[in-house]
Write a protein that holds these residues in place. Structure first.
Motif, PDB file in Angstrom:
ATOM      1  N   LEU A 164       0.953  -1.384  -0.287  1.00 10.71           N
ATOM      2  CA  LEU A 164      -0.149   0.036  -0.606  1.00 10.71           C
ATOM      3  C   LEU A 164       0.537   1.605   0.480  1.00 10.71           C
ATOM      4  O   LEU A 164       1.734   1.136   0.581  1.00 10.71           O
ATOM      5  CB  LEU A 164      -0.762   0.142   1.464  1.00 10.71           C
ATOM      6  N   TYR A 165       0.581   2.689  -0.752  1.00 12.29           N
ATOM      7  CA  TYR A 165       0.759   3.889  -0.888  1.00 12.29           C
ATOM      8  C   TYR A 165       0.010   4.440  -0.194  1.00 12.29           C
ATOM      9  O   TYR A 165      -0.639   4.904  -0.338  1.00 12.29           O
ATOM     10  CB  TYR A 165       1.270   4.224  -2.097  1.00 12.29           C
ATOM     11  N   ARG A 166       0.566   5.623   0.385  1.00 12.57           N
ATOM     12  CA  ARG A 166       0.303   6.763   0.773  1.00 12.57           C
ATOM     13  C   ARG A 166      -1.769   6.547   1.328  1.00 12.57           C
ATOM     14  O   ARG A 166      -2.513   7.304   0.807  1.00 12.57           O
ATOM     15  CB  ARG A 166       0.191   7.343   0.076  1.00 12.57           C
ATOM     16  N   THR A 167      -1.470   5.593   2.360  1.00 12.05           N
ATOM     17  CA  THR A 167      -2.598   5.065   2.516  1.00 12.05           C
ATOM     18  C   THR A 167      -2.808   5.177   4.179  1.00 12.05           C
ATOM     19  O   THR A 167      -1.809   4.653   5.106  1.00 12.05           O
ATOM     20  CB  THR A 167      -2.772   3.594   2.371  1.00 12.05           C
ATOM     21  N   GLU A 168      -3.824   5.817   4.848  1.00  8.31           N
ATOM     22  CA  GLU A 168      -4.191   5.869   6.061  1.00  8.31           C
ATOM     23  C   GLU A 168      -4.601   5.018   6.247  1.00  8.31           C
ATOM     24  O   GLU A 168      -5.655   4.248   6.273  1.00  8.31           O
ATOM     25  CB  GLU A 168      -5.645   6.904   6.646  1.00  8.31           C
ATOM     26  N   LEU A 169      -4.222   4.550   7.747  1.00  9.30           N
ATOM     27  CA  LEU A 169      -3.891   2.807   8.539  1.00  9.30           C
ATOM     28  C   LEU A 169      -4.113   3.190   9.684  1.00  9.30           C
ATOM     29  O   LEU A 169      -3.110   4.114   9.788  1.00  9.30           O
ATOM     30  CB  LEU A 169      -3.063   2.065   7.432  1.00  9.30           C
ATOM     31  N   GLU A 170      -4.527   1.851  10.085  1.00 10.63           N
ATOM     32  CA  GLU A 170      -4.110   1.589  12.145  1.00 10.63           C
ATOM     33  C   GLU A 170      -2.974   0.857  11.888  1.00 10.63           C
ATOM     34  O   GLU A 170      -4.220  -0.500  11.257  1.00 10.63           O
ATOM     35  CB  GLU A 170      -5.490   1.711  12.286  1.00 10.63           C
ATOM     36  N   ILE A 171      -2.282   0.390  12.724  1.00  4.31           N
ATOM     37  CA  ILE A 171      -1.140  -0.827  12.876  1.00  4.31           C
ATOM     38  C   ILE A 171      -1.925  -1.062  14.211  1.00  4.31           C
ATOM     39  O   ILE A 171      -1.502  -0.491  14.932  1.00  4.31           O
ATOM     40  CB  ILE A 171       0.284  -0.598  12.592  1.00  4.31           C
ATOM     41  N   ILE A 172      -2.099  -2.640  14.422  1.00  5.76           N
ATOM     42  CA  ILE A 172      -1.614  -3.007  15.902  1.00  5.76           C
ATOM     43  C   ILE A 172      -0.929  -3.938  16.552  1.00  5.76           C
ATOM     44  O   ILE A 172      -0.375  -4.943  15.814  1.00  5.76           O
ATOM     45  CB  ILE A 172      -3.201  -3.639  16.547  1.00  5.76           C
ATOM     46  N   GLY A 173       0.106  -3.789  16.967  1.00  4.61           N
ATOM     47  CA  GLY A 173       1.412  -4.398  17.062  1.00  4.61           C
ATOM     48  C   GLY A 173       1.997  -4.990  18.176  1.00  4.61           C
ATOM     49  O   GLY A 173       0.524  -4.618  19.908  1.00  4.61           O
ATOM     50  N   PHE A 174       2.262  -6.266  18.758  1.00  3.84           N
ATOM     51  CA  PHE A 174       2.524  -6.648  19.995  1.00  3.84           C
ATOM     52  C   PHE A 174       4.205  -6.602  19.782  1.00  3.84           C
ATOM     53  O   PHE A 174       4.891  -7.390  19.216  1.00  3.84           O
ATOM     54  CB  PHE A 174       1.658  -7.879  20.241  1.00  3.84           C
ATOM     55  N   HIS A 175       4.868  -6.353  20.873  1.00  5.74           N
ATOM     56  CA  HIS A 175       6.367  -6.574  21.383  1.00  5.74           C
ATOM     57  C   HIS A 175       6.678  -7.397  22.597  1.00  5.74           C
ATOM     58  O   HIS A 175       5.976  -7.260  23.327  1.00  5.74           O
ATOM     59  CB  HIS A 175       6.736  -5.468  21.640  1.00  5.74           C
ATOM     60  N   SER A 176       7.486  -8.839  22.552  1.00  4.80           N
ATOM     61  CA  SER A 176       7.803  -9.105  23.573  1.00  4.80           C
ATOM     62  C   SER A 176       9.180  -9.902  23.056  1.00  4.80           C
ATOM     63  O   SER A 176       9.778  -9.931  22.020  1.00  4.80           O
ATOM     64  CB  SER A 176       7.003 -10.385  23.644  1.00  4.80           C
ATOM     65  N   LEU A 205      -2.200  -4.321  10.023  1.00  9.95           N
ATOM     66  CA  LEU A 205      -2.979  -3.526   9.672  1.00  9.95           C
ATOM     67  C   LEU A 205      -4.405  -3.723   9.626  1.00  9.95           C
ATOM     68  O   LEU A 205      -4.940  -4.334   9.140  1.00  9.95           O
ATOM     69  CB  LEU A 205      -2.035  -2.440   8.389  1.00  9.95           C
ATOM     70  N   LEU A 206      -5.055  -2.146   9.713  1.00 15.41           N
ATOM     71  CA  LEU A 206      -6.146  -2.185   8.399  1.00 15.41           C
ATOM     72  C   LEU A 206      -6.427  -0.859   8.326  1.00 15.41           C
ATOM     73  O   LEU A 206      -6.261   0.441   9.546  1.00 15.41           O
ATOM     74  CB  LEU A 206      -6.813  -2.467  10.303  1.00 15.41           C
ATOM     75  N   THR A 207      -6.978  -0.676   7.202  1.00 15.87           N
ATOM     76  CA  THR A 207      -7.101   0.107   6.312  1.00 15.87           C
ATOM     77  C   THR A 207      -7.506   1.314   7.304  1.00 15.87           C
ATOM     78  O   THR A 207      -9.483   0.944   7.644  1.00 15.87           O
ATOM     79  CB  THR A 207      -6.403   0.572   5.437  1.00 15.87           C
ATOM     80  N   GLU A 208      -8.347   2.491   6.830  1.00 15.84           N
ATOM     81  CA  GLU A 208      -9.218   3.639   7.726  1.00 15.84           C
ATOM     82  C   GLU A 208     -10.720   3.126   7.385  1.00 15.84           C
ATOM     83  O   GLU A 208     -11.162   3.775   7.407  1.00 15.84           O
ATOM     84  CB  GLU A 208      -8.913   5.026   7.560  1.00 15.84           C
TER      85      GLU A 208
END
Length: 238
Positions: free
Chosen positions: A180-192, A210-213
């Motif tokens: 994807l290019y220049r697309t509004e989105l949200e990302i959920i992440g987990f770190h361990s 990711l999930l786009t807006e």
């Protein structure tokens, strides 16, 4: 002070666990990626059993590796690849996952992302330090969010169609790649630091979806440009 609790099941479905720090941030998981790579691609996590949990965030692979599960703001999005190679998404918890990592986060706080952090590898290196500055115990698993319009993000959706006993080489073949290019989105992440092969890949401390807006596209993040994104951590109770 923090604690990790792991309970192993006797039905062959692997382990479930949670990691909880003293201020109440809890990361839970069911199943394990290593079991998937060893051939167990059953849907052992019933998403409907989690569907009523408020403030839920999570991610994992869809049962039989026929897609991806992304949960943001207590809404589950299932992404698949259709027979034409196009992405299709469906909202709802009426599915199961091979494994799932998830957390309930009531409120998020923005943390400045240093301008020199440009890609996922750099984010992985600095994320524990940034989390610690907010009071999170970064020695334990923690969730985070990214939101904005990045220049580019590369991701995949699993689409196993070979009918063979699953293995690491077949896992790579099952990935359908997109950009994807220049697309509004949200990302959920987990770190361990301690869950490679459980809920993060064997070569990384991070697992991101990711999930786009508009809700039309979601999937497993492989690489992205950080410019244009804002970083959020759970706002911890005092």
């Amino acid at each position: 002070m923090s604690k990790t609790v792991i309970s192993c099941r006797t039905d062959g479905c692997g382990c479930a666990g949670r990691s909880e720090d003293a201020v109440g941030a809890v990361v839970r998981w069911q199943g394990a990626q290593k079991n998937v790579l060893n051939g167990d691609i059953r849907g052992i996590v019933d998403l409907e059993s989690l569907g009523k949990l408020p403030n839920l965030y999570g991610l994992g692979p869809l049962a039989e590796l026929k897609g991806e599960v992304t949960i943001l703001h207590a809404e589950a999005v299932i992404s698949r690849v259709d027979e034409h190679g196009k992405i299709s998404t469906k909202h709802g918890f009426e599915q199961s996952a091979c494994f799932l990592v998830y957390a309930q986060v009531k409120e998020w706080q923005e943390v400045p992302l240093p301008a020199e952090v440009a890609n996922l590898n750099q984010l992985e290196r600095i994320l524990p330090e940034l989390a610690s500055q907010t009071g999170i115990n970064s020695d334990e698993p923690f969730p985070f969010l990214l939101w904005g319009v990045p220049d580019q993000v590369e991701f995949h959706i699993l689409n196993k169609t070979d009918g063979l006993l699953h293995s690491p080489p077949l896992h790579e073949k099952a990935k359908v790649h997109f950009t994807l290019y220049r697309t509004e989105l949200e990302i959920i992440g987990f770190h361990s630091f301690n869950h490679r092969g459980i809920f993060t890949p064997g070569n990384s401390n991070l697992h991101l979806h990711l999930l786009t807006e508009d809700g039309a596209v979601s999937g497993h993040v492989e690489e992205l440009s950080l410019a244009g994104l804002k970083l959020y951590f759970p706002k911890l109770s005092s």
